[in-house]
Structures are given as C-alpha cells and as structure tokens.
Write an enzyme that holds these catalytic residues in place. Structure first.
Site, PDB file in Angstrom:
ATOM      1  N   ASP A 218      34.495  43.632  33.405  1.00 10.72           N
ATOM      2  CA  ASP A 218      34.325  43.536  34.863  1.00 10.72           C
ATOM      3  C   ASP A 218      34.247  42.100  35.377  1.00 10.72           C
ATOM      4  OD1 ASP A 218      34.261  46.312  35.152  1.00 10.72           O
ATOM      5  OD2 ASP A 218      32.098  46.389  34.815  1.00 10.72           O
ATOM      6  N   ASP A 246      24.093  42.499  34.999  1.00 13.74           N
ATOM      7  CA  ASP A 246      24.068  43.961  35.076  1.00 13.74           C
ATOM      8  C   ASP A 246      23.439  44.510  33.804  1.00 13.74           C
ATOM      9  OD1 ASP A 246      25.393  43.705  37.444  1.00 13.74           O
ATOM     10  OD2 ASP A 246      27.181  44.851  36.847  1.00 13.74           O
ATOM     11  N   ARG A 298      21.735  43.257  46.358  1.00 12.33           N
ATOM     12  CA  ARG A 298      21.392  43.627  44.969  1.00 12.33           C
ATOM     13  C   ARG A 298      20.556  42.566  44.264  1.00 12.33           C
ATOM     14  NH1 ARG A 298      26.604  46.828  42.290  1.00 12.33           N
ATOM     15  NH2 ARG A 298      26.866  48.340  43.987  1.00 12.33           N
TER      16      ARG A 298
END
Length: 415
Positions: A218, A246, A298
């Site tokens: 990603d 993440d 986030r």
C-alpha cells in the site's frame, strides 16, 4: 554545586542531631517552662519521620540536579546518560504502555549498517539494512554514518530486531518502507520515514532461507500485520502513499510514542476492517506524540480493540483527530487538542457508524473551541483494558512532547 554523595552525610547528620536534640531537651526542661511549652518547641513524636523528610529532601535535590529530565518517563529513563553510545540497549528497558515488553534485539549482538543501497531484495549484501533485518538471530541494528535508504521493495523484518538510528541521520525514504508481518519483539527508534511508495509484484527475501512473491504493497510508512510486542519511538513520519503507521490483522501489544507526524492525510489506522473481528484483542498505546502541521485525519482511527491515547499534542487536523467504528474502546487521557480556526472542524472525534463503543475523555485540554464527543460506558471499569499507564497532567504536554520525533544524539553528550 555539591553532589548528592557529598550532601548525603551532612543531611543525615543533621537529622540525627535534631532527633538527639529533641531527646536531650526533653530531659533538660527549664523549671520556668511548662511541659506544654517544651513539647511545642522540641517534641518529635515520630523521629523516623524526620529521617524520611531528609531523604525526601535529598531526592528532591537529586531531581533538581538532573536538569535534562522532562517528566516524560521514557526519555527520563535513558536520555540523561552522556554515555548512551555504550549503553544503547538500556533503551529496551524504557518502554511503557501495551508495547512495554518489546525487547527488540536486546539479547543479541550489534549489527552495523555500512551500506545504504538496496540493489537486490532477494540476495541483499551484508552491511545493508535489508541483510540485517532478515536474520533469524536477535540483532541491535545501528548505523555507521548518515544515510538515505531508498528501498526497492518492502523491508520485511524478522523477530527480535531493534533499528536504532541514534548517532546518525537516517532516512528511509522515496521507495518502499517497513513491513512487520507475523513477527514479534520489534523496536524502531530514531529514524525518519517519509515519501513511502507502493511496491511489490516481485520476490522479496524475509529470512536467510526463504524468499517469496509479494503482491503490491500500500505504501505505508510502517505496516504492522499480525504481529505483537512492537514499539515505535522517536521517529519522524510524513508524506506516504497510504498510512504513516497501520496496525491490522490481529496485531497487539503495541506502543507508538514520542514520534512526530506531519503532512499526511490518513495518519494511523488501528484495526483492519469493521468485519475483521480478530482485531477485538488489539491493544495499542499512543503516547507523547506530536500530531502537527498538514495532517488531515486518523490520529488514530480505531476498530474493535482497546486504545489508550495519552499525553499527545494535537496542533493540526483538517477533518478530525480521533475516529473509530466497530465498537472500539477509546480512552483519551491528558491530551492537548488545539482545534482549527474553521468553526465546523472543532470536534476532536468522528464516530464512523452507529456501533459506537466506549469513548471517553479524561483530563484532556481543549483549546480554541475543541470538543470531544464521548459515548458508551462512563464507569472506569469499562476502560480497564484500554488503560496502560498513568497519564500526566495535560498542562505539561507541551514540555513532555517538545522533543518528539528524531533526536539529535552526539557521542559524549546526552541526547
């Protein structure tokens, strides 16, 4: 200024002197002084308390002498040591929060990275970072010099590794970045991680005896996948293709601390998806970080598990700071939230769906109209699994996060 060792005998002698003086005076009471008057002047009901008082004074003097201490328990554990170069592994004893048991390569030898190149992800050369992290033995990895490491493919780490950038200016940038997948006991400290890009659809080595085909990544700065006992400390992260950090797919026992996040959209994802219920066991501590310029959302975004967001400094967001869905438990304590000037962006939180979970704010400092929308349980017992350390007062967040991000450490002086 006198040292603690030099002052200690003097303080103890004074304590003994006053105790004995009180005992002597109780015998030598003048005939014109009542017992009550004598008692008020010299009585020591519990002599041992005098000694304790002196010891407390001594300890307070010691704290004043330690001018490098900040109140940040991680930094105060190791940063005052001017001989940190020879005591690098002391860092492994300083972790806090849910990732406090991450020892990295504490029980292994030092590995010195001498070569910034990453020419062959299947057959990495000795002296490169990739060659270091794939080894099966515990390793404490350090760097010979300043370097920019542009990885051709994901850096797939093996268990029991520390990447320690202190003493060098180390950037992992402009290529693929770090993947922590199905491993345990990882420490990443003192590294700049930025401009990470997707990679993959090729073979990459993950151990001395195994390489395999990797699908497209990603472009995360640090991807934590099905791993545990992970500590990321004093890193500076920005401008990656996907997330800066993440943690997904059942990862747990993680601490993210003392790091500086800037110039990014989706900063930190904790939990794979609303339907992936294995993340219900996830426990993550996010502490003493600075979420700064150019961030959108986030910080973190949480699903299913238990999240202790404590003593962070939030000075910028363009959508929200803390988000969540799929019934997370979010324990926000002692943070400082400075809302944007735009009147529709004052809310710290974003509840992504109707399954809200337990969200609370305790001792947070709300500035410029910031507000936190709590939900679910109010009683402290509901947040036990999302409590990992004692929060400091939000009034000192500025000082305890002032050194967030990569430190400048020079041999022979404290960091």
């Amino acid at each position: 200024m006198a040292s603690r060792q030099a002052l200690q005998p003097l303080f103890l002698l004074l304590a003994v002197f006053f105790i004995k003086l009180a005992m002597v005076e109780s015998i030598r009471t003048p005939s014109n002084m009542t017992k009550a008057e004598n008692s008020d002047k010299y009585h020591v009901e519990k002599p041992e308390l005098v000694v304790q008082m002196v010891e407390r004074s001594l300890n307070n003097s010691k704290r004043k002498l330690s001018s490098c201490e900040t109140g940040n328990p991680i930094d105060d554990c190791w940063r005052c040591d001017p001989n940190w170069v020879n005591n690098r592994k002391r860092l492994a004893d300083c972790a806090i929060g849910f990732g406090k048991n991450a020892i990295g390569g504490k029980n292994g030898r030092f590995y010195i990275v001498t070569d910034p190149n990453d020419d062959d992800p299947v057959n990495p050369r000795p002296g490169t970072l990739r060659h270091a992290v794939i080894q099966t033995e515990p390793l404490w990895i350090i760097f010979q010099k300043d370097m920019v490491i542009q990885l051709k493919e994901e850096l797939i780490m093996n268990s029991y590794k520390t990447i320690d950038g202190r003493g060098a200016n180390v950037h992992i940038a402009n290529g693929a970045c770090i993947t922590i997948q199905y491993v345990t006991n990882i420490i990443i400290h003192g590294v700049h991680i930025h401009d990470c890009k997707p990679a993959g659809n090729t073979n990459v080595r993950s151990s001395p005896t195994h390489y395999g085909f990797r699908t497209k990544s990603d472009g995360d700065g640090i991807s934590i996948f099905g791993s545990s006992a992970i500590w990321v400390d004093h890193c500076s992260l920005s401008s990656c293709a996907d997330g800066l950090i993440d943690a997904i797919m059942g990862s747990t026992a993680i601490t993210i601390s003392n790091s500086f996040f800037t110039h990014h959209d989706k900063v930190m994802l904790l939990g794979h998806s609303d339907v992936y219920t294995e993340d219900v066991k996830m426990q993550v501590t996010v502490a003493f970080n600075h979420f700064g310029e150019g961030l959108v959302q986030r910080m973190p975004r949480c699903r299913h598990g238990y999240f202790h967001v404590v003593n962070n400094d939030y000075t910028h967001w363009e959508m929200y700071a803390i988000g969540g869905s799929a019934n997370p438990t979010i324990n926000s304590q002692g943070n400082r939230f400075l809302a944007p000037d735009y009147r529709f962006l004052k809310e710290v939180t974003k509840h992504q769906d109707s399954t809200e979970g337990n969200w609370r704010s305790v001792g947070d400092l709300m500035l410029n109209g910031a507000f936190f929308t709590a939900s679910g349980a109010k009683e402290s017992s509901s947040y036990a699994k999302a409590s990992s350390m004692a929060a400091r007062p939000s009034s000192i967040v500025g000082s305890i996060t002032a050194s967030s991000g990569v430190l400048t450490c020079r041999k022979g002086s404290s960091c």
